[in-house]
Design a protein around this motif. Structure first.
Motif, PDB file in Angstrom:
ATOM      1  N   LYS A 103       0.835  -1.213   0.000  1.00 55.19           N
ATOM      2  CA  LYS A 103       0.000   0.000   0.000  1.00 55.19           C
ATOM      3  C   LYS A 103       0.866   1.259   0.000  1.00 55.19           C
ATOM      4  CE  LYS A 103      -3.894   2.262   0.423  1.00 55.19           C
ATOM      5  NZ  LYS A 103      -3.374   3.599   0.557  1.00 55.19           N
ATOM      6  N   LEU A 104       1.955   1.225   0.745  1.00 55.27           N
ATOM      7  CA  LEU A 104       2.849   2.371   0.757  1.00 55.27           C
ATOM      8  C   LEU A 104       3.452   2.603  -0.620  1.00 55.27           C
ATOM      9  CD1 LEU A 104       4.322   4.549   2.376  1.00 55.27           C
ATOM     10  CD2 LEU A 104       6.085   2.853   2.918  1.00 55.27           C
ATOM     11  N   SER A 105       3.814   1.503  -1.291  1.00 55.34           N
ATOM     12  CA  SER A 105       4.381   1.633  -2.640  1.00 55.34           C
ATOM     13  C   SER A 105       3.351   2.206  -3.611  1.00 55.34           C
ATOM     14  CB  SER A 105       4.858   0.265  -3.125  1.00 55.34           C
ATOM     15  OG  SER A 105       5.323   0.338  -4.457  1.00 55.34           O
ATOM     16  N   ASP A 107       0.757   4.106  -2.822  1.00 55.37           N
ATOM     17  CA  ASP A 107       0.541   5.520  -2.471  1.00 55.37           C
ATOM     18  C   ASP A 107       1.667   6.406  -3.000  1.00 55.37           C
ATOM     19  OD1 ASP A 107      -1.798   4.874  -1.224  1.00 55.37           O
ATOM     20  OD2 ASP A 107      -0.949   4.812   0.804  1.00 55.37           O
ATOM     21  N   ASN A 108       2.911   5.912  -2.910  1.00 52.68           N
ATOM     22  CA  ASN A 108       4.037   6.687  -3.437  1.00 52.68           C
ATOM     23  C   ASN A 108       3.911   6.881  -4.952  1.00 52.68           C
ATOM     24  OD1 ASN A 108       5.223   6.968  -0.928  1.00 52.68           O
ATOM     25  ND2 ASN A 108       6.473   5.119  -1.142  1.00 52.68           N
ATOM     26  N   THR A 109       3.455   5.834  -5.631  1.00 52.86           N
ATOM     27  CA  THR A 109       3.267   5.948  -7.080  1.00 52.86           C
ATOM     28  C   THR A 109       2.192   6.975  -7.409  1.00 52.86           C
ATOM     29  OG1 THR A 109       3.901   3.629  -7.362  1.00 52.86           O
ATOM     30  CG2 THR A 109       2.706   4.659  -9.166  1.00 52.86           C
ATOM     31  N   GLU A 110       1.097   6.940  -6.645  1.00 52.51           N
ATOM     32  CA  GLU A 110       0.035   7.929  -6.859  1.00 52.51           C
ATOM     33  C   GLU A 110       0.531   9.357  -6.611  1.00 52.51           C
ATOM     34  OE1 GLU A 110      -3.223   6.942  -4.387  1.00 52.51           O
ATOM     35  OE2 GLU A 110      -3.836   5.185  -5.556  1.00 52.51           O
ATOM     36  N   ARG A 111       1.331   9.524  -5.571  1.00 51.05           N
ATOM     37  CA  ARG A 111       1.830  10.861  -5.255  1.00 51.05           C
ATOM     38  C   ARG A 111       2.755  11.366  -6.361  1.00 51.05           C
ATOM     39  NH1 ARG A 111       3.818   9.706  -0.832  1.00 51.05           N
ATOM     40  NH2 ARG A 111       6.006   9.500  -1.409  1.00 51.05           N
ATOM     41  N   ASP A 112       3.585  10.492  -6.894  1.00 48.69           N
ATOM     42  CA  ASP A 112       4.477  10.903  -7.993  1.00 48.69           C
ATOM     43  C   ASP A 112       3.678  11.315  -9.220  1.00 48.69           C
ATOM     44  OD1 ASP A 112       6.633  10.380  -6.391  1.00 48.69           O
ATOM     45  OD2 ASP A 112       7.010   8.368  -7.195  1.00 48.69           O
TER      46      ASP A 112
END
Length: 230
Positions: A103-105, A107-112
């Motif tokens: 999930k963290l990965s 979320d990081n992709t979405e933020r980028d």
């Protein structure tokens, strides 16, 4: 030739190991999952089913332990059951950590993607399924609580087993003490019988000597009365 019970125990243990390995592989797939969240949900659904199957097989193995005739077999299977429960709990923890990492990965992709001013179709799909992921996390937590309750029940059963073994040990010890007491009584009785037999033999010998002396005296008196000049 192995008994039917032994065969069932081995088959059950083999299935438990198979489910354990499959769960470990699925957890690694979750940890490496790049997304989207729909894929993660599918993986979690498969893992949850495998955990249910594993839990049932562990319960079967526990029941087989209770049905064993020999105490050593029962204790061995119970120990294996407790070991598999601990391993299942460890897999549950690893499953939850893998979900958090995935999930963290995501979320990081979405933020980028948001920082670059674009939103891909997969990102939109991930937003739609966030609530589903929360529900999945809740289900995982519920499963962990269920495992904890099972572990507590297993500990209580182990305590009952230890108490039964302690009672059996005391009973065996008391029986041994009774046997030793009976052995001493039998030994004393044997000594008394031997002593009585020896005394009976002595009495018979004394009676025989008394009779011999009596008859010799009678013969002597008769000889003196009937044949005084001989």
């Amino acid at each position: 030739m192995a008994s039917s019970s032994d065969v069932h125990v081995r088959v059950c243990a083999h299935e438990i190991i198979k489910y354990d390995l499959e769960i470990k592989a699925m957890i690694q797939d979750i940890r490496d999952c790049p997304g989207p969240e729909s894929v993660l949900m599918e993986l979690n659904s498969v893992v949850k089913q495998k955990f249910n199957n594993l839990r049932l097989r562990i319960q079967d193995l526990e029941q087989m332990a209770k049905e064993q005739d020999r105490e050593t077999d029962r204790m061995s299977i119970q120990a294996e059951t407790e070991s598999q429960r601990r391993q299942m709990l460890s897999n549950q923890t690893a499953w939850r950590k893998a979900n958090l990492a995935c999930k963290l990965s995501i979320d990081n992709t979405e933020r980028d993607e948001l920082l670059h001013g674009s939103e891909s179709p997969s990102a939109r799909q991930r937003k739609v399924t966030k609530e589903s992921l929360v529900e999945t996390s809740s289900n995982i937590t519920e499963s962990l609580m269920s495992i904890s309750r099972m572990m507590a029940q297993g500990v209580m059963q182990s305590e009952d087993t230890i108490g039964t073994l302690a009672t059996s040990s005391r009973t065996v010890q008391e029986t041994n003490e009774e046997f030793r007491s009976m052995t001493g009584t039998i030994h004393l009785g044997r000594k008394l019988i031997l002593k009585y037999n020896r005394r009976e033999l002595t009495d018979k010998l004394l009676i025989f000597l008394a009779l011999a002396l009596f008859f010799a005296t009678v013969l002597y008196i008769l000889k003196n009365r009937l044949f005084p000049f001989i």
